[in-house]
Scaffold this motif. Sequence first.
Motif, mmCIF file in Angstrom:
data_model
loop_
_atom_site.group_PDB
_atom_site.id
_atom_site.type_symbol
_atom_site.label_atom_id
_atom_site.label_comp_id
_atom_site.label_asym_id
_atom_site.label_seq_id
_atom_site.Cartn_x
_atom_site.Cartn_y
_atom_site.Cartn_z
ATOM 1 N N MET A 503 57.561 58.535 17.669
ATOM 2 C CA MET A 503 57.361 57.996 19.009
ATOM 3 C C MET A 503 58.478 58.451 19.934
ATOM 4 O O MET A 503 59.659 58.437 19.565
ATOM 5 C CB MET A 503 57.309 56.457 18.961
ATOM 6 N N SER A 504 58.087 58.845 21.125
ATOM 7 C CA SER A 504 59.065 59.239 22.137
ATOM 8 C C SER A 504 59.703 57.991 22.734
ATOM 9 O O SER A 504 59.208 56.861 22.545
ATOM 10 C CB SER A 504 58.382 60.053 23.239
ATOM 11 N N GLU A 505 60.788 58.195 23.470
ATOM 12 C CA GLU A 505 61.430 57.046 24.110
ATOM 13 C C GLU A 505 60.482 56.392 25.107
ATOM 14 O O GLU A 505 60.469 55.169 25.246
ATOM 15 C CB GLU A 505 62.722 57.490 24.807
ATOM 16 N N ALA A 506 59.664 57.204 25.774
ATOM 17 C CA ALA A 506 58.695 56.642 26.722
ATOM 18 C C ALA A 506 57.681 55.757 25.998
ATOM 19 O O ALA A 506 57.278 54.704 26.496
ATOM 20 C CB ALA A 506 57.987 57.761 27.473
ATOM 21 N N GLU A 507 57.268 56.200 24.808
ATOM 22 C CA GLU A 507 56.314 55.403 24.029
ATOM 23 C C GLU A 507 56.957 54.107 23.550
ATOM 24 O O GLU A 507 56.320 53.052 23.526
ATOM 25 C CB GLU A 507 55.790 56.217 22.848
ATOM 26 N N LEU A 508 58.216 54.185 23.156
ATOM 27 C CA LEU A 508 58.933 52.973 22.746
ATOM 28 C C LEU A 508 59.096 52.031 23.936
ATOM 29 O O LEU A 508 58.944 50.802 23.800
ATOM 30 C CB LEU A 508 60.299 53.342 22.159
ATOM 31 N N ASP A 509 59.402 52.592 25.089
ATOM 32 C CA ASP A 509 59.506 51.770 26.302
ATOM 33 C C ASP A 509 58.170 51.074 26.586
ATOM 34 O O ASP A 509 58.137 49.917 27.023
ATOM 35 C CB ASP A 509 59.904 52.626 27.500
ATOM 36 N N HIS A 510 57.079 51.786 26.342
ATOM 37 C CA HIS A 510 55.756 51.218 26.592
ATOM 38 C C HIS A 510 55.500 50.028 25.660
ATOM 39 O O HIS A 510 54.968 48.994 26.107
ATOM 40 C CB HIS A 510 54.681 52.279 26.395
ATOM 41 N N VAL A 511 55.873 50.160 24.383
ATOM 42 C CA VAL A 511 55.725 49.048 23.454
ATOM 43 C C VAL A 511 56.516 47.848 23.962
ATOM 44 O O VAL A 511 56.019 46.714 23.996
ATOM 45 C CB VAL A 511 56.194 49.442 22.036
ATOM 46 N N ALA A 512 57.759 48.075 24.364
ATOM 47 C CA ALA A 512 58.606 46.982 24.853
ATOM 48 C C ALA A 512 58.013 46.338 26.101
ATOM 49 O O ALA A 512 58.025 45.110 26.250
ATOM 50 C CB ALA A 512 60.020 47.493 25.122
ATOM 51 N N SER A 513 57.487 47.161 26.997
ATOM 52 C CA SER A 513 56.929 46.603 28.240
ATOM 53 C C SER A 513 55.650 45.824 27.964
ATOM 54 O O SER A 513 55.372 44.811 28.620
ATOM 55 C CB SER A 513 56.667 47.722 29.259
ATOM 56 N N GLU A 514 54.857 46.274 26.990
ATOM 57 C CA GLU A 514 53.632 45.560 26.635
ATOM 58 C C GLU A 514 53.972 44.180 26.038
ATOM 59 O O GLU A 514 53.302 43.186 26.329
ATOM 60 C CB GLU A 514 52.809 46.381 25.639
ATOM 61 N N VAL A 515 54.988 44.142 25.201
ATOM 62 C CA VAL A 515 55.403 42.848 24.628
ATOM 63 C C VAL A 515 55.913 41.941 25.745
ATOM 64 O O VAL A 515 55.609 40.737 25.768
ATOM 65 C CB VAL A 515 56.476 43.054 23.545
ATOM 66 N N ALA A 516 56.663 42.500 26.672
ATOM 67 C CA ALA A 516 57.158 41.692 27.793
ATOM 68 C C ALA A 516 56.000 41.143 28.622
ATOM 69 O O ALA A 516 56.024 39.979 29.050
ATOM 70 C CB ALA A 516 58.093 42.537 28.665
ATOM 71 N N ALA A 517 54.979 41.960 28.813
ATOM 72 C CA ALA A 517 53.811 41.502 29.574
ATOM 73 C C ALA A 517 53.062 40.415 28.815
ATOM 74 O O ALA A 517 52.580 39.437 29.409
ATOM 75 C CB ALA A 517 52.890 42.685 29.866
ATOM 76 N N LEU A 518 52.963 40.590 27.501
ATOM 77 C CA LEU A 518 52.317 39.556 26.675
ATOM 78 C C LEU A 518 53.094 38.254 26.765
ATOM 79 O O LEU A 518 52.509 37.169 26.946
ATOM 80 C CB LEU A 518 52.227 40.037 25.228
ATOM 81 N N ARG A 519 54.430 38.332 26.659
ATOM 82 C CA ARG A 519 55.253 37.123 26.744
ATOM 83 C C ARG A 519 55.084 36.455 28.116
ATOM 84 O O ARG A 519 55.013 35.229 28.207
ATOM 85 C CB ARG A 519 56.730 37.474 26.527
ATOM 86 N N ALA A 520 55.026 37.261 29.153
ATOM 87 C CA ALA A 520 54.877 36.689 30.493
ATOM 88 C C ALA A 520 53.556 35.935 30.598
ATOM 89 O O ALA A 520 53.490 34.846 31.188
ATOM 90 C CB ALA A 520 54.958 37.794 31.538
ATOM 91 N N GLU A 521 52.495 36.506 30.053
ATOM 92 C CA GLU A 521 51.196 35.825 30.090
ATOM 93 C C GLU A 521 51.235 34.543 29.259
ATOM 94 O O GLU A 521 50.685 33.508 29.655
ATOM 95 C CB GLU A 521 50.100 36.763 29.578
ATOM 96 N N GLN A 522 51.891 34.606 28.092
ATOM 97 C CA GLN A 522 51.963 33.427 27.230
ATOM 98 C C GLN A 522 52.766 32.301 27.882
ATOM 99 O O GLN A 522 52.455 31.114 27.691
ATOM 100 C CB GLN A 522 52.603 33.814 25.887
ATOM 101 N N GLU A 523 53.787 32.665 28.639
ATOM 102 C CA GLU A 523 54.671 31.655 29.222
ATOM 103 C C GLU A 523 54.186 31.133 30.565
ATOM 104 O O GLU A 523 54.636 30.088 31.029
ATOM 105 C CB GLU A 523 56.076 32.245 29.365
ATOM 106 N N ALA A 524 53.253 31.847 31.180
ATOM 107 C CA ALA A 524 52.757 31.404 32.494
ATOM 108 C C ALA A 524 51.948 30.123 32.323
ATOM 109 O O ALA A 524 51.038 30.070 31.497
ATOM 110 C CB ALA A 524 51.900 32.492 33.122
ATOM 111 N N PRO A 525 52.250 29.077 33.073
ATOM 112 C CA PRO A 525 51.498 27.822 32.919
ATOM 113 C C PRO A 525 50.092 27.953 33.479
ATOM 114 O O PRO A 525 49.832 28.742 34.402
ATOM 115 C CB PRO A 525 52.327 26.822 33.731
#
Length: 987
Positions: A503-525
Amino acid sequence: MSDTPQTVPYTAADPALAVGTHHAGFTVTKVEPLPELSGMAYVMRHDATGARALWLAIDDNNKSFSIAFKTPPADNTGVFHILEHSVLCGSERFPVKEPFVNLLKTSMQTFLNALTFPDKTMYPVASTNTADLENLMDVYLDAVLQPAIYKRPRIFEQEGWHLELAPAEEGADEKYGPLSYNGVVFNEMKGALSDPDDVLFQAIGSQLFPDSAYGFESGGNPRAIPTLSYEGFLDAHARHYNLANSYTILYGNLDIDRELAFIGERFAQAPVRTAGAPNPLVLQRPVTPALKRIEMATAPENASVGLAYVIGTADQRERVLATDVLLDTLAGSNESPLKRVVLDSGLGDDFSATLIDSELQPQVLFVLKGAKPGVAQRFRELVESACAQMADSGIDRERLSASLAQCEFNLRENDWGSYGDGVALSMQSLASWLYDDERPVDYLRYEDAMDSMRAGLDDGYFERLLRELVCESSHNALVDLVPVQEGSATEEAAELAELRSHMSEAELDHVASEVAALRAEQEAPDSPEDLAKLPQLTVADIEDAPEEAHATKVEAPLPCLYHALPTHKIDYVYHYFGLDDLAFEDLPYVGVLSALLGNLDTASRSAAELDTLVEKNLGNLDFFSETYAADDDLDDARPYLVVGTSALSERIDSAATIPSEVWSSTQFSDTDRMLALLTQKRIALSQYFVGSGHAAAMKRLTAHYAKSAVVAEALGGIDFYFFLKDLLANWDARKDDLRARLDDLSRRIFTSDHVLVSFTGSREDLEAFWKSAGALGLKSFQGQRRSLQVPEPVADDEAFVIPSNVSYVAEGAGARPKVASVGTWQVAARALSFDYLWNEVRVKGGAYGTGFRHTVSQLDQFWSYRDPNVDATLDRYEAAESYLRGWNPSPTELDGYVVSVVAAHDAPAKSRAIARRQDGEHFIGRPATWRADVRDQELAVSAEDVRGAAASLAGLHDSRSLVVFGPREAIEASGTKFLVRDMMDSE
């Protein structure tokens, strides 16, 4: 009391529901009497969609609804299991993130769940309140027909699987650490497939059914789950969750026209999705594959062999029931003829025979546990030769007759445990209906089959069946499960390392950003507007508490507590023998005694004769231990050895005489048989720790603070397990001393000095019991008395290594000053479990389950189930105080919590369960008004009361103790220094 007056008795067909009549878009196609259930079955079709519907019209106020879909898998991705979770995460009309959890928090449900089977997915709910049942139906129907999964792809990531990146180690050159998988179902199945039984069963399925859906793991294999795409996930829903592929079942005393209209309105709103056909469910042609050897990373003692035979098809109800009877005769106990042959062979430590039904092609599965290396083929030869010999020479008629009596007792008792009758019977109906539209109620009947089997006792009925099932089988499979050092966890780590390396650094960044987006959705009331769309009862909808007859003390030869509860001509008798005249070091031997009683010779009968006698005359005969303590005294500990039995009313004399024969005259001379029984007990405990580590961890955690739990650990918990392992490892040196100890313990325990008899049944049966029982042959103990001195509890941070890929994490603290009532804590615990912990530990952390409890002795305890984390979960537990201190629900939300807590308090229970609860309240010393007082507290709870309870959780990190069951890697990776013990070590 019924919500709607029933003008026609439930045992008679209602002319208004005659075949061909129309009701809110449904047409009645068949009417079937259900004499075994004192009811009727009305089978219907939805005219517009072809959806199947069934009403089980039975006079029961605990009403239920379920909708099921035929979902045979086509691979090991677990797509239908992930869908089962995912559709309950919001829908078109109820666009909140967790409507399922909202219902758990706010409804009066008596059952609320969803279930994935090998060929179907089922969504059952139950309630005693009609409005509440309709609320549950409304949310569930919208969930399955119009789920939010089409608009919110991150539901799939949360419930199914996604990639995550750990933080890089301090000072590392790389931006990210290792790659991992996470997801609720992914982690659940990592836990499930840590169980050798599950792995063996799946391997058997793949061998028996190479061309059928049953060859796949319907729950999902963690090695295959990450191959499922979001598009494939949606396609599976579109093809299977359509009304033409559905089965709706209603149960209980409800207004059928009203409920059909309610359901029909929702059916009319269902979208029509263009999709292909559902996966086929086809008959597998007979196959006899060669021996399959599978390797699994587990303890050497978990070596096992599985031998399975397909016995026919689901439409052969009598054959399936007769097979169940036959298996009980052949292998229901250590004294059953086939099990005796296998145990005496020395090929393994234990043997079991299981009927697998509720499938298109039911099977018999024989399992050899603790198998010696290389014995698989010899095991098959032994089983088949023994079956052939019994088929030729005849099966003992007394044993067959006893198994028939046991089968009839179980069918008449109709006790489904935590499943209400409506939910369980709905499942039973699908055992035939799913495969044949003309057979909706085959598995709700048994009387004709019982008559046929009785008539066949003397004409070779069961011998012919055995010959057909095993000796002449052309559809069978043999699997050898071999323990190895490394397995799927190592494969997964290597796969992820390989994936990350490309995986390239861009692909790793994408994984991290997807998890962050998932967390944001999970935490949004959820918005207040969306929450307001969920239907909800209020406190004003709560009816008066159901009346319950209290236990009374009656005149009898021995102290007796009588429960005048309806039991449908079945009597339940429990004998409680106090153990406070024993030394603490005697307690593990009481655990051994409990495992042996009822399974050895008595002075007048062999173990085999006793086994037949019990099966023929009793519903059950169990020996086990329990420990009670006053609610407000952690130093109190009152252990009992309990002898529990049940019998049909006409056999009450057997309940009065057989148990006393066992406890007074069991012979402890057959040490070989004792060794086999105790080895089986050790195997069962080791499997319990892997499958239910959260329960074991909570019991151990309580033993850190309460003497009653210290006693319970010695009698049957972790301490007993290690005692038993040591005893078995040194058997030859200790067996003679054991015999003497057990004789001495029997004389000390089974006396008239400290016994209470609890009886549940009719007054006439109570009198008949004591007429036959007399004083149960009990006399006062004449020897030197001892005094139970319980060691002080020790609160260490303990970790127990088990062969599992996930952990069970428990944390708690000692008793704090009382800051809230029991009723307040019921509401607070529900808020913590289904709001805070659900979101933090399950949704974000990936654990399959989690919860909190506050005991009446003021202990605060957290737990998780099949958890990929340890330290992260502990951090979330310790932040619970802040959550609770800031809890500020709306009046509607608070009302919902109170409604759900009171509903749980008032939930219907079988008479046996009520009697056992009342027995416990008697021993604890609770006043007769205790439950009513707690219910009043629940009704009066305010948000301020709940916030005040947070003080009990303050400073948890500094005062805590921990118990973790999990893999060594997770325990060693934790920042906590545990006292570690390996449950797999041979000691």
